[in-house]
Write a protein that holds these residues in place. Structure first.
Motif, PDB file in Angstrom:
ATOM      1  N   GLY A 190       0.812  -1.208   0.000  1.00 60.90           N
ATOM      2  CA  GLY A 190       0.000   0.000   0.000  1.00 60.90           C
ATOM      3  C   GLY A 190       0.846   1.259   0.000  1.00 60.90           C
ATOM      4  O   GLY A 190       0.526   2.236  -0.681  1.00 60.90           O
ATOM      5  N   GLU A 191       1.947   1.247   0.757  1.00 60.35           N
ATOM      6  CA  GLU A 191       2.837   2.402   0.783  1.00 60.35           C
ATOM      7  C   GLU A 191       3.498   2.616  -0.573  1.00 60.35           C
ATOM      8  O   GLU A 191       3.646   3.747  -1.029  1.00 60.35           O
ATOM      9  N   ALA A 192       3.872   1.522  -1.230  1.00 66.46           N
ATOM     10  CA  ALA A 192       4.472   1.632  -2.566  1.00 66.46           C
ATOM     11  C   ALA A 192       3.455   2.200  -3.551  1.00 66.46           C
ATOM     12  O   ALA A 192       3.782   3.056  -4.386  1.00 66.46           O
ATOM     13  N   GLU A 193       2.211   1.740  -3.464  1.00 67.01           N
ATOM     14  CA  GLU A 193       1.161   2.259  -4.343  1.00 67.01           C
ATOM     15  C   GLU A 193       0.897   3.734  -4.048  1.00 67.01           C
ATOM     16  O   GLU A 193       0.677   4.522  -4.962  1.00 67.01           O
ATOM     17  N   HIS A 194       0.926   4.099  -2.779  1.00 66.52           N
ATOM     18  CA  HIS A 194       0.732   5.503  -2.406  1.00 66.52           C
ATOM     19  C   HIS A 194       1.843   6.371  -2.990  1.00 66.52           C
ATOM     20  O   HIS A 194       1.573   7.472  -3.498  1.00 66.52           O
ATOM     21  N   ARG A 195       3.084   5.898  -2.917  1.00 68.52           N
ATOM     22  CA  ARG A 195       4.192   6.665  -3.494  1.00 68.52           C
ATOM     23  C   ARG A 195       4.013   6.809  -5.002  1.00 68.52           C
ATOM     24  O   ARG A 195       4.289   7.873  -5.571  1.00 68.52           O
ATOM     25  N   THR A 196       3.552   5.761  -5.666  1.00 69.87           N
ATOM     26  CA  THR A 196       3.321   5.820  -7.107  1.00 69.87           C
ATOM     27  C   THR A 196       2.247   6.849  -7.435  1.00 69.87           C
ATOM     28  O   THR A 196       2.412   7.676  -8.341  1.00 69.87           O
ATOM     29  N   SER A 200       1.300   9.373  -5.595  1.00 67.33           N
ATOM     30  CA  SER A 200       1.811  10.708  -5.279  1.00 67.33           C
ATOM     31  C   SER A 200       2.696  11.234  -6.402  1.00 67.33           C
ATOM     32  O   SER A 200       2.634  12.408  -6.748  1.00 67.33           O
ATOM     33  N   ALA A 201       3.520  10.341  -6.957  1.00 71.49           N
ATOM     34  CA  ALA A 201       4.374  10.750  -8.073  1.00 71.49           C
ATOM     35  C   ALA A 201       3.532  11.141  -9.280  1.00 71.49           C
ATOM     36  O   ALA A 201       3.820  12.135  -9.951  1.00 71.49           O
ATOM     37  N   LEU A 202       2.472  10.392  -9.547  1.00 71.88           N
ATOM     38  CA  LEU A 202       1.589  10.732 -10.665  1.00 71.88           C
ATOM     39  C   LEU A 202       0.902  12.069 -10.426  1.00 71.88           C
ATOM     40  O   LEU A 202       0.830  12.913 -11.323  1.00 71.88           O
ATOM     41  N   ARG A 203       0.380  12.254  -9.214  1.00 72.55           N
ATOM     42  CA  ARG A 203      -0.301  13.514  -8.904  1.00 72.55           C
ATOM     43  C   ARG A 203       0.631  14.706  -9.037  1.00 72.55           C
ATOM     44  O   ARG A 203       0.256  15.740  -9.576  1.00 72.55           O
ATOM     45  N   SER A 204       1.849  14.549  -8.515  1.00 70.05           N
ATOM     46  CA  SER A 204       2.769  15.685  -8.525  1.00 70.05           C
ATOM     47  C   SER A 204       3.245  16.031  -9.931  1.00 70.05           C
ATOM     48  O   SER A 204       3.608  17.172 -10.196  1.00 70.05           O
ATOM     49  N   GLN A 205       3.228  15.075 -10.832  1.00 70.29           N
ATOM     50  CA  GLN A 205       3.730  15.345 -12.176  1.00 70.29           C
ATOM     51  C   GLN A 205       2.628  15.367 -13.230  1.00 70.29           C
ATOM     52  O   GLN A 205       2.920  15.458 -14.414  1.00 70.29           O
ATOM     53  N   PHE A 206       1.373  15.296 -12.797  1.00 67.82           N
ATOM     54  CA  PHE A 206       0.252  15.255 -13.728  1.00 67.82           C
ATOM     55  C   PHE A 206       0.255  16.449 -14.674  1.00 67.82           C
ATOM     56  O   PHE A 206       0.275  16.293 -15.894  1.00 67.82           O
ATOM     57  N   ASP A 207       0.238  17.658 -14.093  1.00 64.55           N
ATOM     58  CA  ASP A 207       0.203  18.849 -14.939  1.00 64.55           C
ATOM     59  C   ASP A 207       1.457  18.982 -15.794  1.00 64.55           C
ATOM     60  O   ASP A 207       1.391  19.403 -16.948  1.00 64.55           O
ATOM     61  N   GLU A 208       2.601  18.599 -15.229  1.00 61.24           N
ATOM     62  CA  GLU A 208       3.853  18.680 -15.987  1.00 61.24           C
ATOM     63  C   GLU A 208       3.808  17.758 -17.215  1.00 61.24           C
ATOM     64  O   GLU A 208       4.222  18.154 -18.311  1.00 61.24           O
ATOM     65  N   LEU A 209       3.302  16.551 -17.036  1.00 59.32           N
ATOM     66  CA  LEU A 209       3.210  15.624 -18.166  1.00 59.32           C
ATOM     67  C   LEU A 209       2.234  16.121 -19.225  1.00 59.32           C
ATOM     68  O   LEU A 209       2.481  15.995 -20.425  1.00 59.32           O
ATOM     69  N   ILE A 210       1.135  16.689 -18.759  1.00 60.95           N
ATOM     70  CA  ILE A 210       0.153  17.221 -19.709  1.00 60.95           C
ATOM     71  C   ILE A 210       0.764  18.384 -20.488  1.00 60.95           C
ATOM     72  O   ILE A 210       0.663  18.438 -21.722  1.00 60.95           O
ATOM     73  N   PHE A 220      -0.674   7.341 -18.155  1.00 61.90           N
ATOM     74  CA  PHE A 220      -0.625   7.078 -16.725  1.00 61.90           C
ATOM     75  C   PHE A 220      -0.767   5.594 -16.405  1.00 61.90           C
ATOM     76  O   PHE A 220      -0.159   5.097 -15.459  1.00 61.90           O
ATOM     77  N   LEU A 221      -1.557   4.878 -17.177  1.00 66.16           N
ATOM     78  CA  LEU A 221      -1.699   3.438 -16.934  1.00 66.16           C
ATOM     79  C   LEU A 221      -0.403   2.701 -17.244  1.00 66.16           C
ATOM     80  O   LEU A 221      -0.049   1.744 -16.561  1.00 66.16           O
ATOM     81  N   ASP A 222       0.315   3.148 -18.273  1.00 62.26           N
ATOM     82  CA  ASP A 222       1.604   2.529 -18.584  1.00 62.26           C
ATOM     83  C   ASP A 222       2.573   2.688 -17.425  1.00 62.26           C
ATOM     84  O   ASP A 222       3.329   1.795 -17.104  1.00 62.26           O
ATOM     85  N   PHE A 223       2.528   3.850 -16.772  1.00 58.32           N
ATOM     86  CA  PHE A 223       3.421   4.092 -15.634  1.00 58.32           C
ATOM     87  C   PHE A 223       3.105   3.144 -14.487  1.00 58.32           C
ATOM     88  O   PHE A 223       3.992   2.588 -13.860  1.00 58.32           O
ATOM     89  N   GLY A 224       1.819   2.932 -14.200  1.00 62.13           N
ATOM     90  CA  GLY A 224       1.433   2.089 -13.068  1.00 62.13           C
ATOM     91  C   GLY A 224       1.323   0.620 -13.386  1.00 62.13           C
ATOM     92  O   GLY A 224       0.977  -0.174 -12.520  1.00 62.13           O
ATOM     93  N   ALA A 225       1.632   0.226 -14.627  1.00 61.71           N
ATOM     94  CA  ALA A 225       1.419  -1.163 -15.033  1.00 61.71           C
ATOM     95  C   ALA A 225       2.630  -2.058 -14.843  1.00 61.71           C
ATOM     96  O   ALA A 225       2.636  -3.181 -15.311  1.00 61.71           O
ATOM     97  N   PRO A 269      13.846   7.804   2.020  1.00 62.52           N
ATOM     98  CA  PRO A 269      12.744   8.197   1.136  1.00 62.52           C
ATOM     99  C   PRO A 269      12.907   7.574  -0.252  1.00 62.52           C
ATOM    100  O   PRO A 269      14.010   7.438  -0.752  1.00 62.52           O
ATOM    101  N   ALA A 270      11.774   7.168  -0.812  1.00 64.92           N
ATOM    102  CA  ALA A 270      11.800   6.534  -2.124  1.00 64.92           C
ATOM    103  C   ALA A 270      11.903   7.598  -3.218  1.00 64.92           C
ATOM    104  O   ALA A 270      11.303   8.655  -3.124  1.00 64.92           O
ATOM    105  N   VAL A 271      12.670   7.290  -4.264  1.00 68.73           N
ATOM    106  CA  VAL A 271      12.787   8.177  -5.404  1.00 68.73           C
ATOM    107  C   VAL A 271      12.071   7.499  -6.560  1.00 68.73           C
ATOM    108  O   VAL A 271      12.421   6.395  -6.953  1.00 68.73           O
ATOM    109  N   ILE A 272      11.042   8.155  -7.066  1.00 67.04           N
ATOM    110  CA  ILE A 272      10.264   7.589  -8.153  1.00 67.04           C
ATOM    111  C   ILE A 272      10.370   8.524  -9.336  1.00 67.04           C
ATOM    112  O   ILE A 272      10.151   9.736  -9.212  1.00 67.04           O
ATOM    113  N   SER A 273      10.713   7.974 -10.486  1.00 64.96           N
ATOM    114  CA  SER A 273      10.771   8.802 -11.686  1.00 64.96           C
ATOM    115  C   SER A 273       9.865   8.186 -12.730  1.00 64.96           C
ATOM    116  O   SER A 273       9.607   6.987 -12.731  1.00 64.96           O
ATOM    117  N   LEU A 274       9.380   9.021 -13.599  1.00 61.39           N
ATOM    118  CA  LEU A 274       8.495   8.557 -14.660  1.00 61.39           C
ATOM    119  C   LEU A 274       9.310   8.294 -15.912  1.00 61.39           C
ATOM    120  O   LEU A 274      10.139   9.097 -16.289  1.00 61.39           O
TER     121      LEU A 274
END
Length: 195
Positions: A75-81, A83-93, A160-165, A186-191
């Motif tokens: 669950g913590e790993a999924e939460h970090r994933t 969070s990474a998507l949320r924080s970079q959502f607008d940037e990716l768009i 986004f699905l490709d990132f979480g798949a 702290p975990a470092v997650i990159s897209l």
């Protein structure tokens, strides 16, 4: 009640149940020894079942605790994933909009459309006419190579699905109970595909 307190309470209750069963077994053995009675076959079977109940109770608790810890880590790993998507959502768009060569106005209209606003609401928010918004959305669709708002959203959903798949590693349920040193860092997650 926090998760740690609940786990401690559950552990205490399991321990009390196991201690009660063992104390009851010892009491029966001591009583029979004090009275000088020999144990019958059924009494021995009864004591054996009580003892095994206590042992299996402790074993079941340890197994369930191990799975609980694995689920918490997952669950913590999924939460970090997320969070990474949320924080970079607008940037990716914005990056995709730049790739398509959208104007500033087209970007704003597309973002407001993503947020669920209707054409009339976007026109009101931007202080323009609905015809202008329709033309800008049409230009966005054309540059993105889609023909509707749902197709445009699907482009980003695929991203986004490709990132979480990514598949889970084998043995996710066999993690050690004790936390590793890396879990404290702290975990470092990159897209993938993001500059």
């Amino acid at each position: 009640m926090t998760q740690m307190k609940r786990a401690a309470l559950f552990k205490m209750l399991i321990g009390l149940c196991a201690a009660f069963l063992i104390a009851e077994i010892l009491y029966e053995v001591v009583e029979h020894l004090r009275e000088g009675q020999s144990r019958s076959y059924l009494d021995m079977v009864h004591l054996l079942f009580e003892f095994l109940s206590a042992v299996f109770l402790v074993i079941a608790y340890n197994i369930s605790r191990k799975y609980q810890i694995a689920l918490l880590r997952f669950g913590e790993a999924e939460h970090r994933t997320l969070s990474a998507l949320r924080s970079q959502f607008d940037e990716l768009i914005r990056q995709r909009f730049d790739d398509w060569g959208l104007t500033s106005s087209e970007c704003d209209v597309a973002l407001l459309s993503f947020r669920g606003l209707k054409i009339s609401e976007i026109a009101e928010a931007r202080g323009t006419r609905e015809g202008t918004i329709k033309a800008q959305l049409s230009a966005v669709f054309h540059k993105a190579g889609v023909s509707s708002k749902s197709e445009l959203l699907a482009v980003f959903m695929d991203l986004f699905l490709d990132f979480g798949a990514e598949p889970e590693p084998d043995g996710v349920w066999m993690e050690p109970i004790e936390p590793t040193r890396n879990e404290a860092e702290p975990a470092v997650i990159s897209l993938r595909g993001v500059a």
